[in-house]
Design an enzyme around this catalytic site. Structure first.
Site, mmCIF file in Angstrom:
data_model
loop_
_atom_site.group_PDB
_atom_site.id
_atom_site.type_symbol
_atom_site.label_atom_id
_atom_site.label_comp_id
_atom_site.label_asym_id
_atom_site.label_seq_id
_atom_site.Cartn_x
_atom_site.Cartn_y
_atom_site.Cartn_z
ATOM 1 N N CYS A 87 -43.349 -6.564 -6.234
ATOM 2 C CA CYS A 87 -44.478 -6.523 -5.290
ATOM 3 C C CYS A 87 -44.066 -5.994 -3.922
ATOM 4 O O CYS A 87 -43.190 -6.545 -3.255
ATOM 5 C CB CYS A 87 -45.091 -7.920 -5.161
ATOM 6 S SG CYS A 87 -46.443 -7.991 -3.966
ATOM 7 N N ARG A 116 -45.312 -8.290 -0.194
ATOM 8 C CA ARG A 116 -44.832 -9.658 -0.002
ATOM 9 C C ARG A 116 -44.750 -10.138 1.445
ATOM 10 O O ARG A 116 -44.509 -11.318 1.685
ATOM 11 C CB ARG A 116 -43.470 -9.821 -0.682
ATOM 12 C CG ARG A 116 -43.573 -9.931 -2.175
ATOM 13 C CD ARG A 116 -42.206 -10.093 -2.800
ATOM 14 N NE ARG A 116 -41.508 -8.835 -3.019
ATOM 15 C CZ ARG A 116 -40.200 -8.745 -3.243
ATOM 16 N NH1 ARG A 116 -39.450 -9.830 -3.232
ATOM 17 N NH2 ARG A 116 -39.643 -7.558 -3.462
ATOM 18 N N TRP A 130 -54.706 -7.650 -2.511
ATOM 19 C CA TRP A 130 -55.649 -6.525 -2.561
ATOM 20 C C TRP A 130 -54.901 -5.282 -3.027
ATOM 21 O O TRP A 130 -53.678 -5.277 -3.127
ATOM 22 C CB TRP A 130 -56.327 -6.286 -1.215
ATOM 23 C CG TRP A 130 -55.411 -6.243 -0.029
ATOM 24 C CD1 TRP A 130 -54.625 -5.190 0.356
ATOM 25 C CD2 TRP A 130 -55.191 -7.291 0.913
ATOM 26 N NE1 TRP A 130 -53.938 -5.534 1.490
ATOM 27 C CE2 TRP A 130 -54.269 -6.811 1.864
ATOM 28 C CE3 TRP A 130 -55.703 -8.597 1.059
ATOM 29 C CZ2 TRP A 130 -53.823 -7.582 2.939
ATOM 30 C CZ3 TRP A 130 -55.252 -9.361 2.130
ATOM 31 C CH2 TRP A 130 -54.325 -8.852 3.047
ATOM 32 N N GLU A 165 -52.364 2.488 -6.650
ATOM 33 C CA GLU A 165 -52.536 1.813 -7.945
ATOM 34 C C GLU A 165 -53.751 2.380 -8.673
ATOM 35 O O GLU A 165 -53.760 2.527 -9.890
ATOM 36 C CB GLU A 165 -52.737 0.306 -7.754
ATOM 37 C CG GLU A 165 -51.552 -0.412 -7.137
ATOM 38 C CD GLU A 165 -51.816 -1.904 -7.056
ATOM 39 O OE1 GLU A 165 -52.303 -2.356 -5.996
ATOM 40 O OE2 GLU A 165 -51.572 -2.607 -8.054
HETATM 41 N N1 ARG Z 1 -51.715 -2.366 -10.796
HETATM 42 C C1 ARG Z 1 -52.735 -3.264 -11.248
HETATM 43 C C2 ARG Z 1 -54.068 -2.539 -11.320
HETATM 44 O O1 ARG Z 1 -54.141 -1.419 -10.921
HETATM 45 C C3 ARG Z 1 -52.879 -4.462 -10.338
HETATM 46 C C4 ARG Z 1 -51.602 -5.217 -10.034
HETATM 47 C C5 ARG Z 1 -51.679 -6.113 -8.831
HETATM 48 N N2 ARG Z 1 -51.901 -5.348 -7.642
HETATM 49 C C6 ARG Z 1 -52.055 -5.856 -6.401
HETATM 50 N N3 ARG Z 1 -52.271 -5.044 -5.422
HETATM 51 N N4 ARG Z 1 -51.990 -7.152 -6.191
HETATM 52 O O2 ARG Z 1 -55.077 -3.062 -11.726
#
Ligand code: ARG
Length: 367
Positions: free
Chosen positions: A70, A73, A241, A246
């Site tokens: 992560c 953090r 978030w 991602e």
């Molecule tokens: N990578 C995953 C997704 O795209 C989520 C993982 C957690 N990500 C976060 N920013 N807490 O759905």
């Protein structure tokens, strides 16, 4: 009085956790020794022990702090904790999950949140959830393509076998699949009103809005096991978030997920015949600009990867100041877009696993 290797290990883990936790919270040695003695007695008579509320809270925060994959953090100490350890039925668990989604979403000003359900007790998990995230899109395998999210094909099949029928759009939110120990899993629809989603638009490329792409606001990982002081919490959904990449460099971009890059390239009028036109890279950047712009317009919290990396640097500095070694998983910490533009790329990280932490686990048992 039972003395097995298992309960001995549990006492060792518990002792370690109580020492670290109480030290961090500035609690006296005397308090620690007293608590460890109580835990020892509890383990001797019941085979397990129960965390006090503040131990659970701080343990869940430590687990975030120890999450090597992560990049977010820095904010570990801002986690909101909901204690749902007394819940025993799927119906009551569903209520708690709805509350979690609503509280975490907070109309777009996302709050990092965890809801902790009952711990494993002498090998038995009182309650489990099958979903990977509380909010996720279904994926339907058709003859020669997939509708929706290919990452959800298995769980979608399971829901269909249980009688669920999705609308078969690319963005059908899956129902929650909750299982009480020894019973069949049950399905629960999430009410549409509490699900916040963001339509994907681009500040200049008008064509992007016509792709009718969207993504949900809050990523709430629900299939990981939280471990604190030797106690396993197999159902403990948590969220922060999104970091833009991602969605923009993975979920909507990966060829085997939503595969939007060829479509973005077409909107941009790029030459997709030649690798050397770098159409993939150009489309990737514009898709990521679209994600950042869309979440901003929708007033939903999301961080860009440059800011996230800078925050992670501060986290590293804070940890060193606190006398704790930073652990990390380099391959996960580097963003999938322009990784070498962040400091993370240019140094090694020690990927040792400390506890408390969040761990992958197998699916619940189908009894
Ligand atoms: N990578 C995953 C997704 O795209 C989520 C993982 C957690 N990500 C976060 N920013 N807490 O759905």
């Amino acid at each position: 009085m039972v003395h097995s290797t298992k309960t001995n290990n549990l006492l060792v883990e518990a002792t370690q956790f109580i020492q670290n936790c109480y030290d961090e919270l500035g609690m006296s040695n005397e308090k620690q020794l007293e608590r460890i003695e109580d835990i020892k007695n509890e383990i001797d008579t019941t085979g397990t022990y129960t965390h006090k509320s503040f131990e659970l809270t701080h343990g869940a925060k430590m687990a975030w702090r120890n999450s090597n994959r992560c990049i977010g953090r820095l904010l570990w100490n801002t986690l909101h904790i909901f204690d749902a350890r007394d819940v025993r039925t799927a119906e009551d668990a569903y209520e708690k999950l709805i509350e979690h989604i609503d509280f975490a979403t907070n109309e777009g000003r996302i709050q990092s949140t965890i809801t902790i359900f009952a711990p494993r007790n002498n090998g038995v998990d009182p309650i489990r959830i099958w979903n990977h995230q509380l909010l996720r899109y279904a994926g339907y395998e058709e003859a020669d393509n997939v509708i929706g999210d290919s990452a959800s094909i298995e769980v979608t099949k399971m829901c269909e076998e249980m009688g669920w029928r999705g609308a078969k759009t690319p963005f059908d939110i899956l129902p929650l699949v909750i299982q009480e120990t020894g019973k069949q899993p049950k399905l629960f629809e999430i009410p549409g009103e509490i699900i916040k989603e963001v339509p994907i638009i681009h500040p200049e490329l008008d064509g992007v809005s016509q792709l009718n792409a969207k993504w949900y606001a809050v990523p709430i990982i629900s299939n990981m096991r939280l471990e604190i002081g030797g106690i396993d919490y197999p159902m403990a959904p948590f969220n922060g978030w999104y970091m833009g990449t991602e969605i923009g460099a993975r979920n909507l971009a990966d060829p085997d997920r939503y595969n939007l890059l060829p479509k973005i390239a077409e909107i941009m009028g790029l030459d997709t015949k030649s690798n050397r036109s770098l159409w993939i890279d150009k489309a990737l950047v514009e898709l990521n600009i679209a994600i950042l712009h869309s979440y901003q317009q929708a007033q939903v919290t999301l961080v860009d990867h440059h800011t996230a990396a800078k925050q992670f640097k501060i986290f590293e500095e804070n940890e060193l100041k606190s006398g704790r070694a930073v652990t990390g998983n380099w391959a996960w910490l580097i963003p999938p877009l322009s990784p070498a533009s962040t400091h993370i790329y240019h140094k090694p990280y020690n990927n040792e696993i400390s506890t408390p932490n969040y761990f992958y686990q197998g699916d619940p048992r189908e009894d």
